[in-house]
Design a protein around this motif. Sequence first.
Motif, PDB file in Angstrom:
ATOM      1  N   TYR A  32       0.813  -1.249   0.029  1.00  0.00           N
ATOM      2  CA  TYR A  32      -0.016   0.005  -0.087  1.00  0.00           C
ATOM      3  C   TYR A  32       0.846   1.393   0.053  1.00  0.00           C
ATOM      4  O   TYR A  32       2.177   1.057   0.501  1.00  0.00           O
ATOM      5  CB  TYR A  32      -1.000  -0.056   1.165  1.00  0.00           C
ATOM      6  N   ARG A  92       3.974  -3.122   3.052  1.00  0.00           N
ATOM      7  CA  ARG A  92       3.268  -4.535   3.033  1.00  0.00           C
ATOM      8  C   ARG A  92       1.925  -4.502   3.798  1.00  0.00           C
ATOM      9  O   ARG A  92       1.958  -4.047   4.901  1.00  0.00           O
ATOM     10  CB  ARG A  92       4.153  -5.468   3.520  1.00  0.00           C
ATOM     11  N   MET A  93       1.141  -5.076   3.304  1.00  0.00           N
ATOM     12  CA  MET A  93      -0.114  -5.298   4.003  1.00  0.00           C
ATOM     13  C   MET A  93      -0.088  -6.265   5.076  1.00  0.00           C
ATOM     14  O   MET A  93      -1.273  -6.157   5.892  1.00  0.00           O
ATOM     15  CB  MET A  93      -1.460  -5.630   3.021  1.00  0.00           C
ATOM     16  N   ASP A  94       0.709  -7.120   5.041  1.00  0.00           N
ATOM     17  CA  ASP A  94       0.636  -7.888   5.939  1.00  0.00           C
ATOM     18  C   ASP A  94       1.785  -7.942   7.104  1.00  0.00           C
ATOM     19  O   ASP A  94       2.245  -8.514   7.843  1.00  0.00           O
ATOM     20  CB  ASP A  94       1.014  -9.479   5.386  1.00  0.00           C
ATOM     21  N   SER A  95       2.083  -6.503   7.111  1.00  0.00           N
ATOM     22  CA  SER A  95       3.431  -6.069   8.064  1.00  0.00           C
ATOM     23  C   SER A  95       3.022  -4.661   8.478  1.00  0.00           C
ATOM     24  O   SER A  95       2.484  -3.756   7.747  1.00  0.00           O
ATOM     25  CB  SER A  95       4.581  -6.222   7.673  1.00  0.00           C
ATOM     26  N   ASN A  96       3.448  -4.330   9.752  1.00  0.00           N
ATOM     27  CA  ASN A  96       3.042  -2.853  10.391  1.00  0.00           C
ATOM     28  C   ASN A  96       4.496  -2.152  10.311  1.00  0.00           C
ATOM     29  O   ASN A  96       4.542  -1.181  10.531  1.00  0.00           O
ATOM     30  CB  ASN A  96       2.633  -3.018  11.775  1.00  0.00           C
ATOM     31  N   TYR A  97       5.324  -2.928  10.015  1.00  0.00           N
ATOM     32  CA  TYR A  97       6.760  -2.316  10.347  1.00  0.00           C
ATOM     33  C   TYR A  97       7.801  -2.353   9.205  1.00  0.00           C
ATOM     34  O   TYR A  97       8.925  -1.758   9.092  1.00  0.00           O
ATOM     35  CB  TYR A  97       7.562  -3.057  11.394  1.00  0.00           C
ATOM     36  N   GLN A  98       7.348  -2.913   8.013  1.00  0.00           N
ATOM     37  CA  GLN A  98       8.238  -2.914   6.997  1.00  0.00           C
ATOM     38  C   GLN A  98       8.024  -1.630   6.054  1.00  0.00           C
ATOM     39  O   GLN A  98       7.527  -1.901   5.123  1.00  0.00           O
ATOM     40  CB  GLN A  98       8.089  -4.269   6.193  1.00  0.00           C
ATOM     41  N   LEU A  99       8.631  -0.482   6.532  1.00  0.00           N
ATOM     42  CA  LEU A  99       8.535   0.525   5.641  1.00  0.00           C
ATOM     43  C   LEU A  99       9.825   1.233   5.454  1.00  0.00           C
ATOM     44  O   LEU A  99      10.678   1.128   6.357  1.00  0.00           O
ATOM     45  CB  LEU A  99       7.704   1.584   6.567  1.00  0.00           C
TER      46      LEU A  99
END
Lengths: 111, 117
Positions: A32, A92-99
């Motif tokens: 996203y 990623r939509m499946d992770s809150n921290y991979q930015l």
Amino acid sequence: LAKTTQPISMDSYEGQEVNITCSHNNIATNDYITWYQQFPSQGPRFIIQGYKTKVTNEVASLFIPADRKSSTLSLPRVSLSDTAVYYCLVGRMDSNYQLIWGAGTKLIIKP
Amino acid sequence: DVKVTQSSRYLVKRTGEKVFLECVQDMDHENMFWYRQDPGLGLRLIYFSYDVKMKEKGDIPEGYSVSREKKERFSLILESASTNQTSMYLCASSLAQTGTGDHYGYTFGSGTRLTVV
């Protein structure tokens, strides 16, 4: 993770519409796009988020073309207080921290 | 209206000191993060936590540790402060993923500008 590319800086004038484009050629299916605004000596502030097409809220619009390889943040009728750094992030939509945070775009609004 | 509170805006510490940076959020968020921000390097993730007593290393965990004993509080610890840890430290929180594709943005605190002398 998709890396983003934004202009380093932009200038505009009060009352104008400002469009900041972000390139993310390697965006994955479950990624996203999120935009943040940061004023000096403050933490970033969430502006808008989208996955495809167009998203609008009370402060901005986000345009995402069908191929999703870029996105454009649109700020209508800017004022001096919109002077800030704007960050485009892909996550990623499946992770809150991979930015991945890039350098952002320093937007300067002139009177 | 403040939702993520960092205990200090400015902090000056001496080399070798143990430093505690505190962060509290009142939004019942599951996830909490500690970043540092340096000119030219952007925001870099130090540690994050997705639940009480859970922690995961970010991109630059060396020299730091964290503690999350309660859901609303996430502490960053500099075990022995060094001058290269002089930086702006930012705490953030977010809701956990629901698995539906919904995502919620981060809410950041105002930051703590730490100077190590």
